[in-house]
Design a protein around this motif. Structure first.
Motif, short mmCIF file in Angstrom:
data_model
loop_
_atom_site.label_atom_id
_atom_site.label_comp_id
_atom_site.label_asym_id
_atom_site.label_seq_id
_atom_site.Cartn_x
_atom_site.Cartn_y
_atom_site.Cartn_z
N ALA A 120 0.80 24.53 6.09
CA ALA A 120 0.77 23.27 6.82
C ALA A 120 2.13 22.60 6.85
N GLY A 121 2.84 22.59 5.72
CA GLY A 121 4.14 21.92 5.68
C GLY A 121 5.18 22.61 6.54
N LEU A 122 5.37 23.92 6.32
CA LEU A 122 6.37 24.63 7.10
C LEU A 122 5.95 24.77 8.56
N GLY A 123 4.67 25.05 8.79
CA GLY A 123 4.19 25.17 10.16
C GLY A 123 4.33 23.88 10.94
N ALA A 124 3.98 22.75 10.32
CA ALA A 124 4.11 21.47 11.00
C ALA A 124 5.58 21.12 11.24
N LEU A 125 6.46 21.45 10.28
CA LEU A 125 7.88 21.16 10.44
C LEU A 125 8.48 21.97 11.59
N LEU A 126 8.19 23.27 11.63
CA LEU A 126 8.70 24.11 12.72
C LEU A 126 8.12 23.68 14.06
N SER A 127 6.85 23.37 14.07
CA SER A 127 6.21 22.93 15.31
C SER A 127 6.80 21.61 15.80
N THR A 128 7.10 20.70 14.88
CA THR A 128 7.70 19.43 15.27
C THR A 128 9.09 19.63 15.85
N CYS A 129 9.86 20.53 15.27
CA CYS A 129 11.21 20.82 15.80
C CYS A 129 11.12 21.39 17.21
N VAL A 130 10.23 22.37 17.40
CA VAL A 130 10.07 22.97 18.74
C VAL A 130 9.58 21.92 19.73
N SER A 131 8.64 21.09 19.30
CA SER A 131 8.12 20.05 20.19
C SER A 131 9.20 19.04 20.55
N ALA A 132 10.08 18.69 19.59
CA ALA A 132 11.15 17.73 19.86
C ALA A 132 12.13 18.30 20.89
#
Length: 301
Positions: free
Chosen positions: A100-112
């Motif tokens: 959840a932590g790494l997945g959410a962080l990577l997903s947030t970067c891609v989304s940004a």
């Protein structure tokens, strides 16, 4: 006649007073949404209350006492959960935190990156890409689970941490939310001023746009973290080694074993209660970003 008229006046005045004391129709209609929300809150919180109370009961109390009567076995349940298979529960919890932590962080970067690009730049096919993303938002995850498994099986990545992480990196809803927020929070004049000052596109994004998008990105991170933490289907398809299981899949295996060993039911309930605590703590920690955004908006206005 006059006495009859005098006697009728008080009754009419009383009827008028009662009508004035009665709440107007608009106020009574306005109570309907409030009552509906209260019923929805009870519907959502009642299972949580049951889990909290049931986690305090021993195996004997769980099936013999009143549903919402607290028990006396919470400490024993925690001890048994720690001792089960040498503490494999905490391995599942750490796996969930990692996914959840790494997945959410990577997903947030891609989304940004994606949301800012779709909101700021004008290029051919921009709206087509955005419409495809909207279609991805409406598509149920179960439809993509099997194709994702086949693709990762070709790459020999099944039953690995990457098999759970990689499908979570791209979140269509995260890109959509970032695009909408970037279009509203990052003025085009500010971007143009940065370009006129000689700043590179990367510097404009990291030093100007990204700080303005932080409240929206925090929301994306929270949504994605909760989605990955609660995800069951994808790990169920991808993983076979229980040492890599997240908490959802681990509790599912415990529940299946509980059909033959009822004593494990208390471990499942206690584990479910402990699994909710990180989500509540995360929400309490990051909600200050929304408060700061509301205050800064009030100052700007």
């Amino acid at each position: 006649m006059s006495s009859l008229a005098v006697q009728k006046v008080p009754s009419a005045a009383g009827a008028t007073g009662a009508a004035q004391n009665r709440p107007p129709l608009r106020s009574r209609i306005a109570l309907v949404p409030t009552i509906t929300l209260l019923l929805g809150a009870v519907y959502c919180l009642l299972p949580v209350a049951w889990v909290v109370i049931a986690s305090t009961k021993s195996g004997r109390e769980l099936f013999s006492t009143f549903t919402f009567l607290p028990g006396t076995g919470f400490a024993d349940n925690i001890s048994d959960l720690n001792a089960y298979r040498d503490g494999v529960y905490w391995k599942w919890m750490s796996n969930s935190a990692f996914y959840a932590g790494l997945g959410a962080l990577l997903s947030t970067c891609v989304s940004a990156f994606s949301g800012y690009a779709l909101a700021t730049y004008r290029f051919r096919g921009r709206e087509t890409i955005f419409n495809v993303l909207l279609a991805g938002v409406l598509m149920p995850p179960i439809i993509l689970a099997v194709p994702q498994y086949l693709l990762l099986a070709k790459a020999d990545l099944t039953d690995s941490y990457w098999s759970v992480l990689l499908p979570q990196v791209l979140s269509p809803y995260g890109v959509y939310l970032s695009r909408i927020y970037a279009a509203a929070a990052v003025p085009g004049d500010v971007v143009e001023a940065g370009r006129m000052d000689g700043a590179s596109e990367w510097r404009i994004f990291t030093r100007i746009a990204l700080p303005m998008m932080v409240p929206g990105l925090v929301t994306v991170f929270l949504f994605q973290f909760v989605a990955v933490w609660n995800n069951f289907l994808l790990p169920y398809i991808m993983l076979s080694d229980d040492e890599k299981f997240p908490i959802t899949l681990g509790l599912h295996t415990l529940l299946e074993q509980g059909a033959n060993t009822p004593a494990l039911y208390t471990l499942v309930i206690t584990g479910a209660f402990l699994a909710v605590i990180p989500l509540v703590a995360l929400f309490l920690v990051i909600q200050r970003f929304w408060s700061l955004d509301l205050l800064s908006g009030a100052v700007k206005s």
